[in-house]
Design a protein around this motif. Structure first.
Motif, PDB file in Angstrom:
ATOM      1  N   ARG A  55       0.869  -1.183   0.000  1.00  0.00           N
ATOM      2  CA  ARG A  55       0.000   0.000   0.000  1.00  0.00           C
ATOM      3  C   ARG A  55       0.904   1.230   0.000  1.00  0.00           C
ATOM      4  O   ARG A  55       1.857   1.291   0.757  1.00  0.00           O
ATOM      5  CB  ARG A  55      -0.886   0.027   1.239  1.00  0.00           C
ATOM      6  CG  ARG A  55      -1.897  -1.095   1.309  1.00  0.00           C
ATOM      7  CD  ARG A  55      -2.591  -1.157   2.662  1.00  0.00           C
ATOM      8  NE  ARG A  55      -3.174   0.104   3.082  1.00  0.00           N
ATOM      9  CZ  ARG A  55      -4.396   0.532   2.775  1.00  0.00           C
ATOM     10  NH1 ARG A  55      -5.167  -0.218   2.045  1.00  0.00           N
ATOM     11  NH2 ARG A  55      -4.823   1.699   3.200  1.00  0.00           N
ATOM     12  N   ASP A  56       0.558   2.218  -0.827  1.00  0.00           N
ATOM     13  CA  ASP A  56       1.381   3.429  -0.904  1.00  0.00           C
ATOM     14  C   ASP A  56       1.071   4.435   0.195  1.00  0.00           C
ATOM     15  O   ASP A  56       1.623   5.526   0.205  1.00  0.00           O
ATOM     16  CB  ASP A  56       1.212   4.099  -2.269  1.00  0.00           C
ATOM     17  CG  ASP A  56       1.912   3.317  -3.367  1.00  0.00           C
ATOM     18  OD1 ASP A  56       2.695   2.402  -3.061  1.00  0.00           O
ATOM     19  OD2 ASP A  56       1.659   3.619  -4.549  1.00  0.00           O
ATOM     20  N   GLY A  57       0.195   4.099   1.105  1.00  0.00           N
ATOM     21  CA  GLY A  57      -0.132   4.984   2.208  1.00  0.00           C
ATOM     22  C   GLY A  57      -0.891   4.222   3.263  1.00  0.00           C
ATOM     23  O   GLY A  57      -1.236   3.057   3.080  1.00  0.00           O
ATOM     24  N   ASN A  58      -1.188   4.917   4.351  1.00  0.00           N
ATOM     25  CA  ASN A  58      -1.852   4.263   5.470  1.00  0.00           C
ATOM     26  C   ASN A  58      -3.289   4.750   5.618  1.00  0.00           C
ATOM     27  O   ASN A  58      -3.860   4.669   6.676  1.00  0.00           O
ATOM     28  CB  ASN A  58      -1.059   4.527   6.761  1.00  0.00           C
ATOM     29  CG  ASN A  58      -1.319   3.476   7.802  1.00  0.00           C
ATOM     30  OD1 ASN A  58      -1.882   2.424   7.515  1.00  0.00           O
ATOM     31  ND2 ASN A  58      -0.926   3.756   9.027  1.00  0.00           N
ATOM     32  N   GLY A  59      -3.857   5.268   4.548  1.00  0.00           N
ATOM     33  CA  GLY A  59      -5.215   5.810   4.625  1.00  0.00           C
ATOM     34  C   GLY A  59      -6.164   5.103   3.669  1.00  0.00           C
ATOM     35  O   GLY A  59      -5.914   3.999   3.211  1.00  0.00           O
ATOM     36  N   SER A  60      -7.271   5.792   3.363  1.00  0.00           N
ATOM     37  CA  SER A  60      -8.282   5.249   2.459  1.00  0.00           C
ATOM     38  C   SER A  60      -7.963   5.608   1.011  1.00  0.00           C
ATOM     39  O   SER A  60      -7.383   6.655   0.733  1.00  0.00           O
ATOM     40  CB  SER A  60      -9.648   5.836   2.814  1.00  0.00           C
ATOM     41  OG  SER A  60      -9.974   5.521   4.148  1.00  0.00           O
ATOM     42  N   TYR A  61      -8.377   4.737   0.128  1.00  0.00           N
ATOM     43  CA  TYR A  61      -8.270   4.959  -1.319  1.00  0.00           C
ATOM     44  C   TYR A  61      -6.852   5.292  -1.778  1.00  0.00           C
ATOM     45  O   TYR A  61      -6.633   6.204  -2.555  1.00  0.00           O
ATOM     46  CB  TYR A  61      -9.272   6.037  -1.775  1.00  0.00           C
ATOM     47  CG  TYR A  61     -10.677   5.686  -1.361  1.00  0.00           C
ATOM     48  CD1 TYR A  61     -11.371   4.666  -1.998  1.00  0.00           C
ATOM     49  CD2 TYR A  61     -11.289   6.334  -0.297  1.00  0.00           C
ATOM     50  CE1 TYR A  61     -12.647   4.307  -1.599  1.00  0.00           C
ATOM     51  CE2 TYR A  61     -12.566   5.985   0.120  1.00  0.00           C
ATOM     52  CZ  TYR A  61     -13.242   4.973  -0.542  1.00  0.00           C
ATOM     53  OH  TYR A  61     -14.496   4.616  -0.128  1.00  0.00           O
ATOM     54  N   LYS A  82      -0.100  -6.222 -10.633  1.00  0.00           N
ATOM     55  CA  LYS A  82      -1.299  -5.400 -10.840  1.00  0.00           C
ATOM     56  C   LYS A  82      -1.358  -4.291  -9.803  1.00  0.00           C
ATOM     57  O   LYS A  82      -0.679  -4.346  -8.774  1.00  0.00           O
ATOM     58  CB  LYS A  82      -2.566  -6.251 -10.780  1.00  0.00           C
ATOM     59  CG  LYS A  82      -2.813  -6.954  -9.452  1.00  0.00           C
ATOM     60  CD  LYS A  82      -4.068  -7.820  -9.533  1.00  0.00           C
ATOM     61  CE  LYS A  82      -4.263  -8.576  -8.239  1.00  0.00           C
ATOM     62  NZ  LYS A  82      -5.456  -9.382  -8.235  1.00  0.00           N
ATOM     63  N   SER A  83      -2.189  -3.282 -10.100  1.00  0.00           N
ATOM     64  CA  SER A  83      -2.387  -2.152  -9.195  1.00  0.00           C
ATOM     65  C   SER A  83      -3.868  -1.848  -9.084  1.00  0.00           C
ATOM     66  O   SER A  83      -4.630  -2.108 -10.015  1.00  0.00           O
ATOM     67  CB  SER A  83      -1.692  -0.900  -9.730  1.00  0.00           C
ATOM     68  OG  SER A  83      -0.316  -1.042  -9.676  1.00  0.00           O
ATOM     69  N   TRP A  84      -4.261  -1.269  -7.952  1.00  0.00           N
ATOM     70  CA  TRP A  84      -5.634  -0.846  -7.735  1.00  0.00           C
ATOM     71  C   TRP A  84      -5.653   0.167  -6.599  1.00  0.00           C
ATOM     72  O   TRP A  84      -4.627   0.439  -6.003  1.00  0.00           O
ATOM     73  CB  TRP A  84      -6.549  -2.043  -7.443  1.00  0.00           C
ATOM     74  CG  TRP A  84      -6.225  -2.779  -6.179  1.00  0.00           C
ATOM     75  CD1 TRP A  84      -6.770  -2.582  -4.937  1.00  0.00           C
ATOM     76  CD2 TRP A  84      -5.260  -3.841  -5.991  1.00  0.00           C
ATOM     77  NE1 TRP A  84      -6.223  -3.439  -4.006  1.00  0.00           N
ATOM     78  CE2 TRP A  84      -5.294  -4.232  -4.638  1.00  0.00           C
ATOM     79  CE3 TRP A  84      -4.367  -4.502  -6.836  1.00  0.00           C
ATOM     80  CZ2 TRP A  84      -4.478  -5.223  -4.114  1.00  0.00           C
ATOM     81  CZ3 TRP A  84      -3.565  -5.490  -6.319  1.00  0.00           C
ATOM     82  CH2 TRP A  84      -3.629  -5.848  -4.970  1.00  0.00           C
ATOM     83  N   ARG A  85      -6.808   0.720  -6.317  1.00  0.00           N
ATOM     84  CA  ARG A  85      -6.968   1.633  -5.175  1.00  0.00           C
ATOM     85  C   ARG A  85      -7.667   0.887  -4.052  1.00  0.00           C
ATOM     86  O   ARG A  85      -8.613   0.140  -4.294  1.00  0.00           O
ATOM     87  CB  ARG A  85      -7.785   2.864  -5.552  1.00  0.00           C
ATOM     88  CG  ARG A  85      -6.996   3.812  -6.415  1.00  0.00           C
ATOM     89  CD  ARG A  85      -7.384   5.253  -6.075  1.00  0.00           C
ATOM     90  NE  ARG A  85      -6.478   6.153  -6.755  1.00  0.00           N
ATOM     91  CZ  ARG A  85      -5.457   6.763  -6.160  1.00  0.00           C
ATOM     92  NH1 ARG A  85      -5.230   6.597  -4.886  1.00  0.00           N
ATOM     93  NH2 ARG A  85      -4.657   7.558  -6.824  1.00  0.00           N
ATOM     94  N   SER A  86      -7.179   1.127  -2.835  1.00  0.00           N
ATOM     95  CA  SER A  86      -7.793   0.464  -1.692  1.00  0.00           C
ATOM     96  C   SER A  86      -9.204   0.999  -1.481  1.00  0.00           C
ATOM     97  O   SER A  86      -9.484   2.147  -1.812  1.00  0.00           O
ATOM     98  CB  SER A  86      -6.971   0.682  -0.434  1.00  0.00           C
ATOM     99  OG  SER A  86      -7.021   2.039  -0.049  1.00  0.00           O
ATOM    100  N   GLY A  87     -10.060   0.177  -0.926  1.00  0.00           N
ATOM    101  CA  GLY A  87     -11.435   0.579  -0.690  1.00  0.00           C
ATOM    102  C   GLY A  87     -11.698   0.978   0.740  1.00  0.00           C
ATOM    103  O   GLY A  87     -12.835   1.163   1.129  1.00  0.00           O
TER     104      GLY A  87
END
Length: 151
Positions: A117-123, A145-150
């Protein structure tokens, strides 16, 4: 007599639960920012090992392990068994994020899938990498693959 037995049983249960919780905490493994094991580190100086896997390549045994810092950020390391010759895995994309999951590639015993994850937050952007450690000094990394966290 039965009230005393119940109370005594409750006290013993609580004490055993406390002892169990304390001993499981004592079994955590701590590493520093250079991947070296050190059980004496202060909380602000340590990573807690959350993943460890052994693999073999070219007749040698290695450990791949990851430690998590108090803010959730991670370090991914490689060493010889027993935390000998430890060093951070030389892959910038993996060292710069939050490790969500590491799994061994069932088709190749020297390869791992690592989700970062590129950060510790949402999306935030999330990327899955495949890391081949058949030559541990020169790991081969492929973005799967890549995606945005939900979250």
């Amino acid at each position: 007599m039965s009230k005393i037995t119940i109370v005594t049983g409750l006290i013993i249960s609580l004490m055993l639960g406390f002892i169990s919780a304390t001993s499981s905490q004592a079994q955590e493994t701590y590493i520093d920012d250079k991947c070296k094991q050190n059980q004496q580190l202060n909380e602000s100086d340590r990573f807690t090992v959350t993943y460890k896997s052994e693999f073999q390549t070219k007749g040698q045994t290695y450990w791949l392990y990851s430690g998590q810092y108090i803010d959730g950020s991670a370090i991914v390391c490689i060493s010889r068994p027993g935390f000998k010759q430890p060093k951070p895995l030389n892959i910038k994309q993996i060292q710069s994020g939050y490790i969500e999951k590491i799994t061994k590639d069932s088709r190749n015993q020297t390869a791992y899938f690592i989700i970062v994850r590129d950060g510790n937050g949402s999306y935030v952007p999330v990327t899955q990498y495949r890391v081949n450690l058949s030559t541990p000094e020169r790991p081969i990394t492929a973005k799967i693959k890549s995606w945005r966290s939900g979250r």
